[in-house]
Motif scaffolding. Structure first.
Motif, PDB file in Angstrom:
ATOM      1  N   GLY A 174       0.892  -0.756  -0.278  1.00 23.87           N
ATOM      2  CA  GLY A 174      -0.111  -0.304   0.059  1.00 23.87           C
ATOM      3  C   GLY A 174       0.843   1.053  -0.637  1.00 23.87           C
ATOM      4  N   GLU A 175       2.267   0.794   0.603  1.00 24.21           N
ATOM      5  CA  GLU A 175       3.040   2.560   0.539  1.00 24.21           C
ATOM      6  C   GLU A 175       3.263   3.248  -0.685  1.00 24.21           C
ATOM      7  OE1 GLU A 175       2.957   4.645   3.574  1.00 24.21           O
ATOM      8  OE2 GLU A 175       2.015   3.822   3.815  1.00 24.21           O
ATOM      9  N   LEU A 176       3.815   1.608  -1.160  1.00 26.05           N
ATOM     10  CA  LEU A 176       4.341   1.774  -2.630  1.00 26.05           C
ATOM     11  C   LEU A 176       3.121   1.817  -3.721  1.00 26.05           C
ATOM     12  CD1 LEU A 176       6.816   1.287  -4.692  1.00 26.05           C
ATOM     13  CD2 LEU A 176       5.931  -1.185  -4.510  1.00 26.05           C
ATOM     14  N   LEU A 177       2.358   1.184  -4.049  1.00 23.00           N
ATOM     15  CA  LEU A 177       1.274   1.715  -5.030  1.00 23.00           C
ATOM     16  C   LEU A 177      -0.176   2.983  -4.448  1.00 23.00           C
ATOM     17  CD1 LEU A 177       0.775  -2.135  -6.224  1.00 23.00           C
ATOM     18  CD2 LEU A 177       2.333  -0.593  -6.991  1.00 23.00           C
ATOM     19  N   GLY A 178      -0.031   3.022  -3.059  1.00 22.46           N
ATOM     20  CA  GLY A 178      -1.319   3.873  -2.836  1.00 22.46           C
ATOM     21  C   GLY A 178      -1.213   4.778  -3.076  1.00 22.46           C
ATOM     22  N   LEU A 179       0.091   5.804  -3.504  1.00 25.03           N
ATOM     23  CA  LEU A 179       0.978   7.378  -3.715  1.00 25.03           C
ATOM     24  C   LEU A 179       0.184   8.168  -2.646  1.00 25.03           C
ATOM     25  CD1 LEU A 179      -0.822   7.309  -7.494  1.00 25.03           C
ATOM     26  CD2 LEU A 179       1.552   6.268  -7.219  1.00 25.03           C
ATOM     27  N   PRO A 180       1.130   7.800  -1.588  1.00 28.69           N
ATOM     28  CA  PRO A 180       1.063   8.250  -0.054  1.00 28.69           C
ATOM     29  C   PRO A 180       1.186  10.062  -0.507  1.00 28.69           C
ATOM     30  CG  PRO A 180       2.278   6.324  -0.220  1.00 28.69           C
ATOM     31  CD  PRO A 180       2.127   6.575  -1.494  1.00 28.69           C
ATOM     32  N   ILE A 181       0.431  10.686  -0.068  1.00 30.37           N
ATOM     33  CA  ILE A 181       1.502  11.787   0.029  1.00 30.37           C
ATOM     34  C   ILE A 181       1.369  12.364   1.414  1.00 30.37           C
ATOM     35  CG2 ILE A 181       1.126  14.667  -0.131  1.00 30.37           C
ATOM     36  CD1 ILE A 181      -0.121  14.011  -2.627  1.00 30.37           C
TER      37      ILE A 181
END
Length: 411
Positions: free
Chosen positions: A328-335
């Motif tokens: 999720g941290e890789l693919l979730g595009l977190p800002i």
């Protein structure tokens, strides 16, 4: 202009390479243990609250009928769960969760549900609001009015289950999903945990009836059933299973363990070697996505995969919770900013609500146990290999020229 043309590809290459290195860092960054929560939890909740204040719950309602309730109830529950992990958050959590409960119980929160159903407004609305009400009391049971209301609503739910010929009550007129009744029964178990055994017979009757109506193809609770007798109409699907497995350990840990094992075996997948991820339909079954699952990618439901983090946490499955959390941290595009954190550029706040609810999940009625389940040791390698290839790709010509130059140099 000539200088720009020479440097523009290099600038793009630098951006791509740096982005891939950041992705590697996010994939390898340690995830919280089952008795911990992400350090960004408060910032995630800050974003969700800002979005709610800006009307995100009403916007979510336009996407699916439960959008308003889910947007608010998950925000409140995530705060309660966070406060159980970090006692310093208790006062803030109580204010936020009570605010969320008031919104769910408002006219807007009940608008799409029928007051003529038993329980009133249907088991989806009644179950989730009662779980949130009990969760708040698990932090502070000094409010006698709130305790009385929780007792009244629990009694109404218990009466509805006792009077029905099916364990799966209606959420809307003529429509029933087992997941909704699972949440409601968990709220009765929470009532008994907080205020003494009162509904044990109701819960045990529900368990007996539910076990008699499992999907024969999977051995799991079905997705949708006939409201008349609870017979199967739609087989097992992950969008409801992941929520069911978040709540079953609150009701019956032994039954939950067996059900979770079956779910993991039949829904966990590694499409193209990537994963782990959760299929919307069991292995060997193909189907289309809908508003609950979202579009399916190689059969994978992104929404179910997110919620599976919470299911894994309360079922003691640290390996799966860690793996999906890292993905999720890789693919979730977190800002990630000092004052907030959002995923998918903040374009779908209800998704952020599901993320923070799942990443803070913890049991409120039982003592958690840690299982020995694992994911393959190599699960990160396809992701790391892809990131490395993409990072190197912009520099392919430079590398080739360098190799040719070194190979052809005079001795």
């Amino acid at each position: 202009m000539g200088r720009f043309r020479r440097w523009a590809p290099r600038g793009v290459g630098i951006v791509v390479t740096v982005a891939c290195l950041i992705g590697v860092g996010r994939l390898l960054w340690p995830q919280p243990g089952l008795d911990e929560q992400p350090g960004s939890t408060e910032r995630q909740l800050a974003f969700v609250r800002d979005a709610l204040d800006g009307g995100s719950a009403t916007a979510a309602q336009e996407l699916f009928p439960e959008g308003y309730v889910f947007s608010n109830v998950l925000y409140g529950l995530a705060w309660v769960q966070a406060a159980h992990t970090d006692a310093a958050l208790r006062d803030h959590a109580l204010r936020a969760a009570r605010w969320a409960l008031a919104r769910v119980e408002s006219d807007e929160g009940r608008a799409v549900f029928s007051p003529r159903l038993q329980p009133a407004y249907g088991v989806f609305w009644a179950g989730w609001t009662n779980w949130l009400r009990g969760a708040i009391l698990s932090l502070d049971d000094a409010d006698t009015a709130a305790v009385h209301q929780f007792s009244e609503r629990s009694a109404e739910l218990a009466q509805a289950f006792s009077a029905a010929d099916t364990p799966f009550l209606q959420a809307y007129r003529g429509q029933a999903w087992p997941v909704d009744s699972t949440v409601a029964i968990a709220s009765l178990r929470l009532h008994d945990k907080l205020f003494g055994a009162k509904y044990s017979a109701v819960v045990e009757r529900w368990l007996t009836q539910a076990k008699a109506r499992l999907d024969p193809a999977t051995g799991l609770l079905p997705h949708q059933v006939s409201p008349a007798d609870g017979s199967l109409t739609t087989g097992t699907r992950a969008t409801s299973q992941t929520v069911i497995h978040r709540f079953l350990p609150e009701i019956d840990p032994a039954f939950a363990k067996d059900q979770y094992t079956l779910f993991r075996d039949q829904f966990l997948a590694y499409p193209g070697g990537f994963g782990p991820a959760v299929r919307e339909y069991p292995k060997g079954v193909d189907g289309s996505g809908d508003v609950d699952s979202g579009p399916l990618i190689a059969g994978i439901s992104l929404s179910a995969t997110v919620v599976a983090v919470g299911a894994a946490r309360v079922n003691g499955d640290r390996a799966l919770a860690t793996a999906i959390g890292s993905e999720g941290e890789l693919l979730g595009l977190p800002i990630d900013l000092p004052w907030s954190k959002r995923y998918a550029f903040g374009q779908l706040p209800i998704g952020d609500a599901f993320v923070v609810w799942s990443s803070t999940a913890r049991l409120l009625t039982e003592t958690p146990t840690v299982s020995e389940r694992q994911v393959p040791w190599w699960w990160r390698l396809p992701w790391l290999g892809t990131l490395c290839l993409v990072a190197v790709a912009p520099w392919g010509r430079v590398l080739v020229r360098g190799l040719r130059g070194s190979g052809g140099a005079p001795s």
